[in-house]
Design a protein around this motif. Structure first.
Motif, PDB file in Angstrom:
ATOM      1  N   GLN A  71      -8.485  -6.774  -1.507  1.00  0.00           N
ATOM      2  CA  GLN A  71      -9.013  -7.076  -0.191  1.00  0.00           C
ATOM      3  C   GLN A  71     -10.387  -6.424   0.000  1.00  0.00           C
ATOM      4  O   GLN A  71     -10.770  -5.524  -0.731  1.00  0.00           O
ATOM      5  CB  GLN A  71      -8.069  -6.545   0.913  1.00  0.00           C
ATOM      6  CG  GLN A  71      -6.737  -7.226   1.001  1.00  0.00           C
ATOM      7  CD  GLN A  71      -5.658  -6.515   0.188  1.00  0.00           C
ATOM      8  OE1 GLN A  71      -5.942  -5.799  -0.763  1.00  0.00           O
ATOM      9  NE2 GLN A  71      -4.408  -6.740   0.539  1.00  0.00           N
ATOM     10  N   TYR A  93      -7.859   2.032  -2.916  1.00  0.00           N
ATOM     11  CA  TYR A  93      -8.745   0.867  -2.823  1.00  0.00           C
ATOM     12  C   TYR A  93      -8.862   0.154  -4.164  1.00  0.00           C
ATOM     13  O   TYR A  93      -8.907  -1.073  -4.224  1.00  0.00           O
ATOM     14  CB  TYR A  93     -10.151   1.273  -2.364  1.00  0.00           C
ATOM     15  CG  TYR A  93     -10.267   1.812  -0.965  1.00  0.00           C
ATOM     16  CD1 TYR A  93      -9.277   1.598  -0.004  1.00  0.00           C
ATOM     17  CD2 TYR A  93     -11.379   2.556  -0.595  1.00  0.00           C
ATOM     18  CE1 TYR A  93      -9.414   2.104   1.277  1.00  0.00           C
ATOM     19  CE2 TYR A  93     -11.511   3.054   0.691  1.00  0.00           C
ATOM     20  CZ  TYR A  93     -10.523   2.826   1.616  1.00  0.00           C
ATOM     21  OH  TYR A  93     -10.659   3.324   2.888  1.00  0.00           O
ATOM     22  N   LYS A 115      -8.882  -2.961   3.639  1.00  0.00           N
ATOM     23  CA  LYS A 115      -8.074  -1.907   3.022  1.00  0.00           C
ATOM     24  C   LYS A 115      -8.050  -0.662   3.902  1.00  0.00           C
ATOM     25  O   LYS A 115      -6.997  -0.037   4.096  1.00  0.00           O
ATOM     26  CB  LYS A 115      -8.603  -1.581   1.620  1.00  0.00           C
ATOM     27  CG  LYS A 115      -8.390  -2.715   0.626  1.00  0.00           C
ATOM     28  CD  LYS A 115      -8.815  -2.330  -0.761  1.00  0.00           C
ATOM     29  CE  LYS A 115     -10.228  -2.747  -1.034  1.00  0.00           C
ATOM     30  NZ  LYS A 115     -10.573  -2.718  -2.470  1.00  0.00           N
ATOM     31  N   PHE A 130       0.835  -1.200   0.000  1.00  0.00           N
ATOM     32  CA  PHE A 130       0.000   0.000   0.000  1.00  0.00           C
ATOM     33  C   PHE A 130       0.872   1.253   0.000  1.00  0.00           C
ATOM     34  O   PHE A 130       0.589   2.224  -0.709  1.00  0.00           O
ATOM     35  CB  PHE A 130      -0.935   0.006   1.224  1.00  0.00           C
ATOM     36  CG  PHE A 130      -2.195  -0.801   1.035  1.00  0.00           C
ATOM     37  CD1 PHE A 130      -3.426  -0.181   1.071  1.00  0.00           C
ATOM     38  CD2 PHE A 130      -2.143  -2.175   0.838  1.00  0.00           C
ATOM     39  CE1 PHE A 130      -4.601  -0.910   0.907  1.00  0.00           C
ATOM     40  CE2 PHE A 130      -3.306  -2.914   0.672  1.00  0.00           C
ATOM     41  CZ  PHE A 130      -4.531  -2.283   0.697  1.00  0.00           C
TER      42      PHE A 130
END
Length: 133
Positions: free
Chosen positions: A45, A40, A50, A23
């Motif tokens: 996920q 996102y 997230k 991320f």
């Protein structure tokens, strides 16, 4: 009992998990900020997962999160290079007890110490690198 998180010196930040690092890589690609919605979209996920990952990254001190409507804009507080430098420094110290460049150079050569003339040559080399020669 929960084990304390490792702190990466000298920045005082906590180490990222592999998923958090993924991320953070996206955030580093956008130094002026990226919306949570755009982050996102890059991961599979569940939305709650997230959101939790981004919250943890912010709590670890790596990003600034500014609310913008229903979403947040995430901006990195440090560069990837600063994070990696702190990460490798912590790893060298924890795994090998190496706390100086001299120790690193000696270990690279399979030794524990350098001779005085070797230290001087390395110091000169580092000085030359700083000066851009």
């Amino acid at each position: 009992m929960k084990t304390p998180q490792k702190t990466l010196e000298p920045l005082g930040i906590r180490k990222l998990s592999n998923t958090e690092m993924q991320f953070m890589e996206v955030i580093w690609e956008h130094p002026d900020g990226i919306t949570s919605e755009n982050i996102y979209a890059k991961f599979s996920q569940a939305l709650g997962t997230k959101s939790t990952i981004l919250h943890r990254i912010a709590k670890k001190g790596l990003v600034t999160a500014v609310r913008n409507g229903r979403h947040h804009i995430y901006m990195p507080k440090i560069t990837r290079e600063e994070y990696m430098r702190a990460f490798f420094k912590e790893q060298l110290e924890r795994e090998f007890g190496i706390t100086t460049f001299e120790g690193l150079a000696a270990a690279f050569c399979g030794r524990t110490k350098l001779q005085e003339d070797e230290k001087e040559r390395i110091a000169q080399l580092l000085e030359d690198l700083k000066d851009g020669e």
